[in-house]
Design an enzyme around this catalytic site. Sequence first.
Site, short mmCIF file in Angstrom:
data_model
loop_
_atom_site.label_atom_id
_atom_site.label_comp_id
_atom_site.label_asym_id
_atom_site.label_seq_id
_atom_site.Cartn_x
_atom_site.Cartn_y
_atom_site.Cartn_z
N VAL A 131 83.75 56.57 20.68
CA VAL A 131 83.59 58.21 20.22
C VAL A 131 85.28 58.63 19.62
O VAL A 131 86.17 57.59 19.65
CB VAL A 131 83.33 58.94 21.31
N SER A 132 85.35 59.43 18.22
CA SER A 132 86.43 59.66 18.19
C SER A 132 87.73 60.39 18.97
O SER A 132 88.18 60.53 18.65
CB SER A 132 86.18 60.74 16.58
#
Length: 201
Positions: free
Chosen positions: A9-10
Amino acid sequence: MTKIGYARVSTTDQDLGVQLAKLKEQGCEIVRSEKVSGASRDGRGELKTVIDFLRPDDELIVTRLDRLGRDTRDVLNIIHEVEQRGAFVTVLDPYVSTRGDMGHLVITVLGMVAQMERRFIKDRQRDGIERAKGKGVYKGGKRRIDRDAVLALKQEGKTPTQIATEVGCSRMQVYRIVGSLQGSKDDFQMPIMRCDKRNTT
């Protein structure tokens, strides 16, 4: 053959749970994950670890193609590195694998489409901002509250209303900031919300 899952995930406030669960369902014996932007390879230590670990006939599994990267060229470079080790990549949504020639073609097309869509979104955002600026209604990003200023004003004996006015926020935000101090004995008391029970029928 070993199934190895990779999840990403970012940002730190995003949840990896859904990806990890799907990878486990696919029978991944090893799952590595990280919270880092996919815009480049910089700082993606877990991805490097996965690639270095791969052996011939191993399968690297990701839930979506953009978990490998946000740029088509980066994704294709990663897939090339995987294949150099005799392994292959499988994407779950939509399902495609690089084990066959057709899989290469599909992944290349998916990567190009995803990258174009991101560019279209950014272009639409920029156009919207420019239109809002032209109408004088664009106010920019949400201003961050100066937490230190709130706490300093509290130490000066200011009331929640006075602090909210000086800092430029709501009283509720003042209560939340002050209440986040663990073990504080002189925190503001959150006002009790009262509501009348009325028959609305």
